[in-house]
Design a protein around this motif. Structure first.
Motif, PDB file in Angstrom:
ATOM      1  N   TYR A  27      -7.869 -24.034   0.391  1.00 16.06           N
ATOM      2  CA  TYR A  27      -8.966 -24.853  -0.131  1.00 16.06           C
ATOM      3  C   TYR A  27      -8.659 -25.339  -1.539  1.00 16.06           C
ATOM      4  CZ  TYR A  27     -13.489 -26.237  -1.922  1.00 16.06           C
ATOM      5  OH  TYR A  27     -14.503 -26.966  -2.495  1.00 16.06           O
ATOM      6  N   ASN A  28      -8.198 -24.456  -2.411  1.00 13.17           N
ATOM      7  CA  ASN A  28      -7.921 -24.842  -3.796  1.00 13.17           C
ATOM      8  C   ASN A  28      -6.872 -25.946  -3.868  1.00 13.17           C
ATOM      9  OD1 ASN A  28      -9.731 -23.037  -4.976  1.00 13.17           O
ATOM     10  ND2 ASN A  28      -8.232 -21.374  -4.958  1.00 13.17           N
ATOM     11  N   HIS A  29      -5.821 -25.817  -3.082  1.00 14.19           N
ATOM     12  CA  HIS A  29      -4.763 -26.831  -3.087  1.00 14.19           C
ATOM     13  C   HIS A  29      -5.302 -28.178  -2.621  1.00 14.19           C
ATOM     14  CE1 HIS A  29      -1.297 -29.074  -1.443  1.00 14.19           C
ATOM     15  NE2 HIS A  29      -0.657 -28.549  -2.472  1.00 14.19           N
ATOM     16  N   ALA A  30      -6.066 -28.186  -1.540  1.00  8.82           N
ATOM     17  CA  ALA A  30      -6.575 -29.445  -0.987  1.00  8.82           C
ATOM     18  C   ALA A  30      -7.585 -30.107  -1.915  1.00  8.82           C
ATOM     19  CB  ALA A  30      -7.195 -29.197   0.384  1.00  8.82           C
ATOM     20  N   SER A  31      -8.451 -29.317  -2.531  1.00 11.19           N
ATOM     21  CA  SER A  31      -9.478 -29.904  -3.393  1.00 11.19           C
ATOM     22  C   SER A  31      -8.869 -30.487  -4.666  1.00 11.19           C
ATOM     23  CB  SER A  31     -10.559 -28.874  -3.723  1.00 11.19           C
ATOM     24  OG  SER A  31     -10.015 -27.739  -4.357  1.00 11.19           O
ATOM     25  N   LEU A  32      -7.937 -29.774  -5.272  1.00  9.80           N
ATOM     26  CA  LEU A  32      -7.288 -30.303  -6.480  1.00  9.80           C
ATOM     27  C   LEU A  32      -6.402 -31.498  -6.152  1.00  9.80           C
ATOM     28  CD1 LEU A  32      -6.342 -27.041  -8.419  1.00  9.80           C
ATOM     29  CD2 LEU A  32      -8.236 -28.614  -8.874  1.00  9.80           C
ATOM     30  N   ALA A  33      -5.757 -31.481  -4.980  1.00  4.46           N
ATOM     31  CA  ALA A  33      -4.895 -32.605  -4.600  1.00  4.46           C
ATOM     32  C   ALA A  33      -5.670 -33.909  -4.501  1.00  4.46           C
ATOM     33  CB  ALA A  33      -4.201 -32.300  -3.267  1.00  4.46           C
ATOM     34  N   ALA A 199     -10.725 -30.168   3.180  1.00  2.57           N
ATOM     35  CA  ALA A 199      -9.960 -28.943   2.977  1.00  2.57           C
ATOM     36  C   ALA A 199     -10.088 -28.136   4.258  1.00  2.57           C
ATOM     37  CB  ALA A 199     -10.492 -28.164   1.774  1.00  2.57           C
ATOM     38  N   GLY A 200      -9.076 -28.194   5.093  1.00  2.00           N
ATOM     39  CA  GLY A 200      -9.156 -27.551   6.389  1.00  2.00           C
ATOM     40  C   GLY A 200     -10.006 -28.362   7.355  1.00  2.00           C
ATOM     41  N   LEU A 201     -10.400 -27.720   8.438  1.00  2.10           N
ATOM     42  CA  LEU A 201     -11.146 -28.403   9.478  1.00  2.10           C
ATOM     43  C   LEU A 201     -12.608 -28.600   9.125  1.00  2.10           C
ATOM     44  CD1 LEU A 201      -9.696 -26.588  12.640  1.00  2.10           C
ATOM     45  CD2 LEU A 201      -9.097 -28.854  11.752  1.00  2.10           C
ATOM     46  N   LEU A 202     -13.130 -27.797   8.225  1.00  2.56           N
ATOM     47  CA  LEU A 202     -14.559 -27.809   7.970  1.00  2.56           C
ATOM     48  C   LEU A 202     -14.965 -28.544   6.708  1.00  2.56           C
ATOM     49  CD1 LEU A 202     -17.407 -26.923   8.689  1.00  2.56           C
ATOM     50  CD2 LEU A 202     -16.967 -24.766   7.507  1.00  2.56           C
ATOM     51  N   TRP A 203     -14.388 -28.171   5.582  1.00  6.69           N
ATOM     52  CA  TRP A 203     -14.876 -28.647   4.290  1.00  6.69           C
ATOM     53  C   TRP A 203     -14.648 -30.143   4.121  1.00  6.69           C
ATOM     54  CZ3 TRP A 203     -17.521 -25.083   1.653  1.00  6.69           C
ATOM     55  CH2 TRP A 203     -17.247 -23.737   1.907  1.00  6.69           C
ATOM     56  N   ARG A 204     -15.702 -30.862   3.787  1.00  6.03           N
ATOM     57  CA  ARG A 204     -15.610 -32.272   3.445  1.00  6.03           C
ATOM     58  C   ARG A 204     -15.947 -32.415   1.966  1.00  6.03           C
ATOM     59  NH1 ARG A 204     -13.093 -31.862   7.127  1.00  6.03           N
ATOM     60  NH2 ARG A 204     -13.070 -32.987   9.100  1.00  6.03           N
ATOM     61  N   LEU A 205     -15.140 -33.194   1.261  1.00  2.00           N
ATOM     62  CA  LEU A 205     -15.211 -33.266  -0.194  1.00  2.00           C
ATOM     63  C   LEU A 205     -15.385 -34.699  -0.669  1.00  2.00           C
ATOM     64  CD1 LEU A 205     -12.105 -30.979  -0.860  1.00  2.00           C
ATOM     65  CD2 LEU A 205     -14.509 -30.272  -0.893  1.00  2.00           C
ATOM     66  N   ALA A 206     -16.009 -34.833  -1.830  1.00  2.00           N
ATOM     67  CA  ALA A 206     -16.110 -36.119  -2.513  1.00  2.00           C
ATOM     68  C   ALA A 206     -15.578 -35.939  -3.926  1.00  2.00           C
ATOM     69  CB  ALA A 206     -17.557 -36.600  -2.557  1.00  2.00           C
ATOM     70  N   ALA A 207     -14.845 -36.931  -4.416  1.00  2.00           N
ATOM     71  CA  ALA A 207     -14.233 -36.850  -5.743  1.00  2.00           C
ATOM     72  C   ALA A 207     -14.509 -38.128  -6.525  1.00  2.00           C
ATOM     73  CB  ALA A 207     -12.736 -36.621  -5.623  1.00  2.00           C
ATOM     74  N   PHE A 208     -14.588 -37.970  -7.843  1.00  2.00           N
ATOM     75  CA  PHE A 208     -14.905 -39.094  -8.729  1.00  2.00           C
ATOM     76  C   PHE A 208     -14.041 -39.036  -9.982  1.00  2.00           C
ATOM     77  CE2 PHE A 208     -18.614 -38.181  -6.233  1.00  2.00           C
ATOM     78  CZ  PHE A 208     -19.150 -39.418  -5.922  1.00  2.00           C
ATOM     79  N   GLU A 209     -13.639 -40.211 -10.427  1.00  2.00           N
ATOM     80  CA  GLU A 209     -13.101 -40.389 -11.790  1.00  2.00           C
ATOM     81  C   GLU A 209     -14.125 -41.232 -12.533  1.00  2.00           C
ATOM     82  OE1 GLU A 209      -9.204 -42.188 -14.124  1.00  2.00           O
ATOM     83  OE2 GLU A 209      -9.868 -43.085 -12.246  1.00  2.00           O
TER      84      GLU A 209
END
Length: 215
Positions: A27-33, A199-209
């Motif tokens: 999870y940490n790798h995918a979210s930071l990436a 991040a994996g099959l479950l976690w869906r993320l949103a990112a902003f600059e």
């Protein structure tokens, strides 16, 4: 308005600190990436990592060749801070990590060029207070990089209900990508870029600059 986070969160992350990197590495790798396109190119200057956890951003910055003048991590959990400390020297820049609340940062006003906040927003009892603190510690025009859980997908809404009943570590709420964008605008940020990820099959993320708009 709340100026700190619940002590239950600190206690649970203190207990989880020793096993955190092993259990949450993917999870940490995918979210930071998800933030990498906004990190690897521009000069970041002085970087503040809010809710730094075990300090995984510091080695990522070094791996991606980010241009950093100094790095400071802040986390509510002293246990997580202890795990983060050995990672500070990987980039060769000055670094420190301290215990503190995202809602009352122990940081001087306008003292950082870039602030990063990964997977913390959902814990804050008052998102407006937390984002106001991030804007306070950034210089005018400074950049905020934010990534968090995206409540919009149906699977995340279902997961939200399950987590509220099943997790010992209680969080405040998830936000959709649209809600996060609105919070940033209300807090005095100008959104430059948005991204979605997983991040994996479950976690869906949103990112902003986003950039801190001068008052």
């Amino acid at each position: 308005m709340p100026d700190t986070l619940p002590t239950s969160i600190r206690r649970e992350y203190d207990r989880a600190a020793a096993e955190y990197d092993r259990r949450w590495a993917r999870y940490n790798h995918a979210s930071l990436a998800l933030l990498r396109p906004w990190i690897a190119g521009p000069t970041l200057g002085r970087v503040l990592d809010v809710g730094c956890g075990t300090g995984n951003l510091a080695p990522a910055l070094a791996e991606w060749g980010a241009s950093v003048d100094a790095y400071v991590g802040v986390d509510l959990s002293p246990g997580m801070v202890r795990m983060a400390a050995p990672k500070l020297g990987v980039g060769g820049w000055p670094g420190a990590v301290v215990a503190g609340s995202a809602l009352a940062l122990p940081i001087a006003t306008a003292s950082f060029d870039t602030a990063l906040c990964a997977s913390n927003l959902h814990y804050w009892p008052d998102a407006h207070v937390g984002l106001a603190e991030l804007r306070r510690v950034l210089r005018p025009g400074g950049r905020l990089l934010l990534v968090d859980w995206d409540r919009a997908p149906l699977r995340m809404r279902a997961f939200d209900l399950w987590m509220r009943r099943g997790l010992r570590i209680k969080y405040h709420r998830m936000y959709s990508r649209r809600e996060m964008r609105a919070l940033l605008l209300e807090a005095g940020f100008r959104v430059a870029h948005e991204a979605r990820g997983a991040a994996g099959l479950l976690w869906r993320l949103a990112a902003f600059e986003a950039a801190s708009v001068p008052a």
